[in-house]
Design a protein around this motif. Structure first.
Motif, PDB file in Angstrom:
ATOM      1  N   GLY A   1      13.552  10.398  35.538  1.00 24.64           N
ATOM      2  CA  GLY A   1      12.606   9.315  35.777  1.00 24.64           C
ATOM      3  C   GLY A   1      11.274   9.744  36.349  1.00 24.64           C
ATOM      4  O   GLY A   1      10.886   9.304  37.429  1.00 24.64           O
TER       5      GLY A   1
ATOM      6  N   ASP B   1      13.001  11.838  30.975  1.00 24.15           N
ATOM      7  CA  ASP B   1      13.762  10.589  30.863  1.00 24.15           C
ATOM      8  C   ASP B   1      14.946  10.581  31.826  1.00 24.15           C
ATOM      9  O   ASP B   1      15.251   9.558  32.455  1.00 24.15           O
ATOM     10  CB  ASP B   1      14.278  10.411  29.431  1.00 24.15           C
ATOM     11  CG  ASP B   1      13.166  10.071  28.444  1.00 24.15           C
ATOM     12  OD1 ASP B   1      12.166   9.470  28.879  1.00 24.15           O
ATOM     13  OD2 ASP B   1      13.306  10.421  27.262  1.00 24.15           O
TER      14      ASP B   1
ATOM     15  N   LYS C   1      17.934   5.688  28.232  1.00 24.79           N
ATOM     16  CA  LYS C   1      19.123   5.448  29.071  1.00 24.79           C
ATOM     17  C   LYS C   1      20.001   4.358  28.497  1.00 24.79           C
ATOM     18  O   LYS C   1      21.224   4.393  28.602  1.00 24.79           O
ATOM     19  CB  LYS C   1      18.696   5.119  30.496  1.00 24.79           C
ATOM     20  CG  LYS C   1      18.066   6.318  31.204  1.00 24.79           C
ATOM     21  CD  LYS C   1      17.550   5.962  32.582  1.00 24.79           C
ATOM     22  CE  LYS C   1      16.920   7.189  33.245  1.00 24.79           C
ATOM     23  NZ  LYS C   1      16.359   6.909  34.569  1.00 24.79           N
TER      24      LYS C   1
ATOM     25  N   LEU D   1       7.583   4.781  30.974  1.00 23.48           N
ATOM     26  CA  LEU D   1       8.663   4.019  31.601  1.00 23.48           C
ATOM     27  C   LEU D   1       9.521   3.323  30.548  1.00 23.48           C
ATOM     28  O   LEU D   1      10.751   3.292  30.648  1.00 23.48           O
ATOM     29  CB  LEU D   1       8.072   2.991  32.570  1.00 23.48           C
ATOM     30  CG  LEU D   1       7.400   3.569  33.821  1.00 23.48           C
ATOM     31  CD1 LEU D   1       6.707   2.478  34.609  1.00 23.48           C
ATOM     32  CD2 LEU D   1       8.421   4.289  34.699  1.00 23.48           C
TER      33      LEU D   1
ATOM     34  N   SER E   1      11.722   5.925  28.913  1.00 26.81           N
ATOM     35  CA  SER E   1      12.846   6.313  29.769  1.00 26.81           C
ATOM     36  C   SER E   1      13.951   5.267  29.747  1.00 26.81           C
ATOM     37  O   SER E   1      15.139   5.586  29.681  1.00 26.81           O
ATOM     38  CB  SER E   1      12.350   6.535  31.199  1.00 26.81           C
ATOM     39  OG  SER E   1      11.466   7.635  31.255  1.00 26.81           O
TER      40      SER E   1
END
Length: 263
Positions: A246, A243, A261, A254, A257
């Protein structure tokens, strides 16, 4: 004699040289050796051995099979890809097992300068090899070998499936103890390694020239000795680092991740 090397992702190399024949005279080659790996160490993929055997039989070529990553790891009794894929061992001309390239035949032992003038394997190492094979085959009178084979399969398939659920691009086949996590971007190689190491997880990074420039990866080798807590700890760390830098390339990865964030 000509050697043909089968690279899992890029097919056979040297095939043009075979078609054109020998240099200058262009006469047909008398001996053709096809070199393949049981499990490809950079991808964790199994070779298509039944198909390769069929082609070699048709064109009367010899097969050289490198089982450094498959002997003692795959197959019902740990005998490698021949057992796993149902190939008769009589159809393979030369085997190259583990323990780093043991001498093939007695003739080479007595006549090869590379052997005569090199340091021979030590007695303790030779005994370790013999004992390991006896355990794998169950000749030590215990079921340790069968238990280890079952454990390495379970560990490998569990680790692979968990990485895929997390959104990593993982290549290779089920049952293979070699698991490659694709990074692609060369700039992410040191970041992935260092961030994992900060949390006491050491990973092996593989990049150019061992792999094509844009196919960098982290190579995980699973063992029967890995306890479940070891695997879970490694997965937790790899998940967090994935994560952070990336490298989760599947749609689910995706999204994961982005959420990590945002939080």
């Amino acid at each position: 004699m000509v050697l043909v090397v089968q690279e899992q992702q890029f097919g056979f190399s040297n095939t043009i040289h075979i078609a054109e024949g020998q240099p200058r005279t262009h006469r047909p080659w008398k001996k053709i050796f096809v070199l393949v790996e049981g499990i490809y160490s950079m991808e964790g993929e199994l070779c298509k051995l039944p198909e390769i055997v069929s082609v070699c039989k048709k064109y009367k070529a010899y097969i050289y099979l490198d089982e450094a990553h498959s002997i003692g790891a795959v197959g019902k009794t740990g005998r490698g890809v021949c057992e796993l894929l149902g190939v008769d061992t009589a159809d393979v001309d030369v085997y190259d097992g583990n323990f780093y390239k043991i001498e093939l035949i007695q003739y080479l032992k007595y006549t090869s300068p590379a052997h005569l003038y090199a340091t021979s394997i030590s007695p303790p190492a030779a005994q370790q090899i013999i004992s390991s094979i006896q355990v794998i085959l169950g000749e030590d009178g215990s079921s340790r070998g069968a238990q280890k084979l079952e454990r390495i399969r379970e560990n490998s398939n569990f680790f692979r499936s968990e990485l895929q659920k997390m959104g990593f691009d993982v290549i290779g086949d089920n049952d293979s103890p070699v698991i490659a996590i694709m990074l692609y971007n060369p700039g992410k190689i040191p970041a992935f390694s260092r961030e994992c190491l900060k949390q006491n997880v050491a990973v092996v990074m593989t990049a150019f020239p061992a792999t094509p420039l844009l196919l960098a990866r982290a190579r995980i080798c699973i063992s029967a000795c890995h306890a479940m807590e070891d695997l879970l700890k490694a997965l937790e760390v790899i998940n967090q680092v994935g994560d952070l830098i990336g490298i989760k390339y599947s749609p689910a990865g995706l999204i994961s991740s982005i959420r990590s964030k945002v939080q």
